[in-house]
Design an enzyme around this catalytic site. Structure first.
Site, PDB file in Angstrom:
ATOM      1  N   TYR A  65       0.859  -1.298   0.052  1.00 21.04           N
ATOM      2  CA  TYR A  65      -0.186  -0.172   0.042  1.00 21.04           C
ATOM      3  C   TYR A  65       0.988   1.129  -0.014  1.00 21.04           C
ATOM      4  CZ  TYR A  65      -3.648  -3.359   1.349  1.00 21.04           C
ATOM      5  OH  TYR A  65      -4.537  -4.304   1.307  1.00 21.04           O
ATOM      6  N   PHE A 214     -13.192  -5.534   1.189  1.00 27.42           N
ATOM      7  CA  PHE A 214     -14.350  -4.661   0.536  1.00 27.42           C
ATOM      8  C   PHE A 214     -15.631  -4.805   1.211  1.00 27.42           C
ATOM      9  CE2 PHE A 214     -12.152  -5.191  -3.978  1.00 27.42           C
ATOM     10  CZ  PHE A 214     -11.279  -4.562  -3.525  1.00 27.42           C
ATOM     11  N   PRO A 215     -15.804  -4.902   2.580  1.00 25.68           N
ATOM     12  CA  PRO A 215     -16.855  -5.113   3.412  1.00 25.68           C
ATOM     13  C   PRO A 215     -17.889  -4.043   3.038  1.00 25.68           C
ATOM     14  CG  PRO A 215     -15.052  -4.138   4.874  1.00 25.68           C
ATOM     15  CD  PRO A 215     -14.425  -4.480   3.621  1.00 25.68           C
ATOM     16  N   LEU A 216     -17.450  -2.868   2.416  1.00 21.46           N
ATOM     17  CA  LEU A 216     -18.459  -1.805   2.149  1.00 21.46           C
ATOM     18  C   LEU A 216     -18.583  -1.776   0.741  1.00 21.46           C
ATOM     19  CD1 LEU A 216     -17.525   0.753   4.481  1.00 21.46           C
ATOM     20  CD2 LEU A 216     -19.346  -0.739   4.707  1.00 21.46           C
ATOM     21  N   GLY A 217     -17.932  -2.784  -0.156  1.00 26.57           N
ATOM     22  CA  GLY A 217     -17.693  -2.570  -1.789  1.00 26.57           C
ATOM     23  C   GLY A 217     -16.581  -2.311  -2.236  1.00 26.57           C
ATOM     24  N   GLY A 218     -15.736  -1.588  -1.209  1.00 24.92           N
ATOM     25  CA  GLY A 218     -14.220  -1.237  -1.708  1.00 24.92           C
ATOM     26  C   GLY A 218     -14.320  -0.141  -2.728  1.00 24.92           C
ATOM     27  N   PHE A 219     -13.739  -0.362  -3.885  1.00 23.53           N
ATOM     28  CA  PHE A 219     -13.731   0.989  -4.822  1.00 23.53           C
ATOM     29  C   PHE A 219     -14.974   1.413  -5.435  1.00 23.53           C
ATOM     30  CE2 PHE A 219      -9.553  -1.012  -5.047  1.00 23.53           C
ATOM     31  CZ  PHE A 219      -8.562   0.014  -4.161  1.00 23.53           C
ATOM     32  N   PRO A 221     -18.708   1.601  -3.937  1.00 25.40           N
ATOM     33  CA  PRO A 221     -19.585   1.634  -2.770  1.00 25.40           C
ATOM     34  C   PRO A 221     -20.702   0.744  -2.970  1.00 25.40           C
ATOM     35  CG  PRO A 221     -18.811   3.532  -3.045  1.00 25.40           C
ATOM     36  CD  PRO A 221     -18.312   3.020  -4.326  1.00 25.40           C
ATOM     37  N   LEU A 222     -21.099  -0.178  -1.901  1.00 24.83           N
ATOM     38  CA  LEU A 222     -22.233  -1.042  -2.117  1.00 24.83           C
ATOM     39  C   LEU A 222     -23.537  -0.272  -2.404  1.00 24.83           C
ATOM     40  CD1 LEU A 222     -22.112  -3.138   1.021  1.00 24.83           C
ATOM     41  CD2 LEU A 222     -22.205  -4.025  -1.334  1.00 24.83           C
TER      42      LEU A 222
END
Ligand SMILES: NC(=O)c1ccc[n+]([C@@H]2O[C@H](COP(=O)([O-])OP(=O)(O)OC[C@H]3O[C@@H](n4cnc5c(N)ncnc54)[C@H](OP(=O)(O)O)[C@@H]3O)[C@@H](O)[C@H]2O)c1
Length: 288
Positions: A65, A214-219, A221-222
Site C-alpha cells: 500500500y 471490500f466489506p463496504l464494496g471497496g472501490f 460502494p455497495l
C-alpha cells in the site's frame, strides 16, 4: 474500550492473539489509487490514533500500500505499539511504476516483502502474514504450495508468528492447511457478494477467522435497494447495516472496513452495536 467495539466482542485467532471483531483496514491511508503519499499525512496519522484510542486491536495493512507509505504512517502514528495491538499484513504482490499490482510470489520476492514489512512497521516479528494468491477481488485457481512453503520457512525462522491466505478458493485454503496451520482467510465478501458463503461456515466450524475485504464494496460502494430499504427502516446508514450484517453473519467474521476519514471511522465503529432484527437479517440474507 468503546462500548460498540465491546458489544461486537473479540475473536481468538490463536492461543496468543485475540483481536476485537471490529478492526480497521489501512489501505485507504495511502494516496489516490493506493499509490504514493496521502494529501494530508497528519489526517492519516490522526485516523490511526483514533482507531487505537477507540480500543480496536486489529489493523490490516500491507507494505504494497503506497508502496511502503501506509506502513510508514502506521509506524509514525502508533509505534511503540500497544501490547494488545495486532497488525496483520499481506505479501504476494508488488507495485510497478504505473501503480499496477503484479504478483510477487517467488522466494526472493516474498522474503524481501516480509523484511520490508518488518522494517517499515518497526517490528522484529510479524503477528500474522497473509499470502495473497489471486488478483484483486477474486481467487486465481492453482497450487499455492510453493509460495506458501516459503512463508512457512520464514515462520520457522521466527520472522512470522502466524499465517493466513488471501484471494483464495476453498481448494487453496485446504491445500494451505495441509502444509501448515492458518489462522485466517481474507477474501472479497460482503452482503452483496457472497461467493464464499460455504467457506465462511466451514472456517467457522474449525475456529479459523474469515476477514472480508471490500466489506463496504471497496472501490465501488455497495449499492442495493434492499440494503437501502432496511437501512431506512432502522434509521441507520446503508454502510452501517452492511457492517452489522457481517458481524451477525458468523462469529468468525472479523471486520476491517477501510477509511481515511475520522467521521466514517466513528460511523463504522458505531455499526458494531447495531442490532439487526430477524426480519431485517432475512431480507439482507436474500440480497446475495
Ligand atoms: N487481501 C486483499 O487483496 C485486499 C484487497 C483490498 C483491501 N484489503 C484490505 O481490506 C480493507 C477494507 O477494504 P477497502 O478499504 O478496500 O474497502 P471497504 O472497506 O469496503 O470500503 C472503503 C471505501 O468506503 C469508504 N467508506 C468507509 N467507511 C464509510 C462510511 N461509513 N460511509 C461511506 N463511505 C465509507 C472509504 O472512503 P473514505 O476513506 O472516504 O472513508 C473507501 O472509499 C482495506 O483497507 C485493506 O486493508 C485487502
Amino acid at each position: 474500550m468503546n462500548d460498540a467495539i465491546a458489544t461486537a466482542g473479540v475473536f481468538a485467532l490463536s492461543d496468543d492473539i485475540t483481536v476485537t471483531r471490529m478492526g480497521y483496514g489501512a489501505m485507504q491511508l495511502a494516496g489516490p489509487h493506493v499509490f504514493g503519499p496521502p494529501a494530508d499525512r497528519d489526517a492519516a496519522v490522526a485516523v490511526l490514533r483514533a482507531v487505537v484510542d477507540a480500543g480496536i486491536t486489529h489493523v490490516d495493512t500491507s507494505d504494497f500500500y503506497g508502496p511502503h507509505v501506509t506502513n510508514q504512517i502506521i509506524r509514525e502514528a502508533l509505534h511503540p505499539y500497544p501490547d494488545d495491538l495486532h497488525i496483520v499484513t499481506k505479501v504476494g504482490a508488488r507495485r510497478d511504476a504505473e501503480g499496477n499490482w503484479p504478483s510477487a510470489l517467488s522466494r526472493d520476492e516474498l522474503r524481501s516483502a516480509v523484511h520490508d514489512n518488518l522494517t517499515n512497521l518497526g517490528l522484529d516479528a510479524l503477528d500474522v502474514v497473509n499470502l495473497r494468491v489471486g488478483g484483486f477481488g477474486e481467487a486465481t485457481p492453482g497450487s499455492l504450495a510453493e509460495p506458501f512453503t516459503h512463508l512457512v520457512e520464514m515462520q520457522r525462522e521466527g520472522l512470522i508468528r502466524h499465517l493466513g491466505v488471501s484471494n483464495v478458493n476453498a481448494e487453496q485454503v485446504a491445500e494451505a492447511r495441509s502444509i501448515a496451520p492458518i489462522v485466517c482467510v481474507q477474501n472479497n465478501y460482503n452482503v452483496a457478494h457472497r461467493v464464499d458463503d460455504a467457506l465462511v461456515d466451514e472456517l467457522a466450524a474449525d475456529g479459523i477467522g474469515f476477514v472480508p475485504y471490500f466489506p463496504l464494496g471497496g472501490f465501488s460502494p455497495l449499492q442495493s435497494d434492499r440494503l437501502d430499504a432496511v437501512a431506512a427502516r432502522l434509521q441507520a446508514s446503508a454502510m452501517s447495516v452492511a457492517l452489522a450484517w457481517l458481524l451477525a453473519r458468523s462469529p468468525n467474521i472479523l471486520l476491517i472496513p477501510g477509511t481515511s476519514s475520522r467521521d466514517h471511522l466513528r460511523e463504522n465503529i458505531a455499526a458494531a452495536a447495531l442490532e439487526l432484527p430477524a426480519d431485517a437479517m432475512a431480507e439482507l440474507d436474500a440480497i446475495g
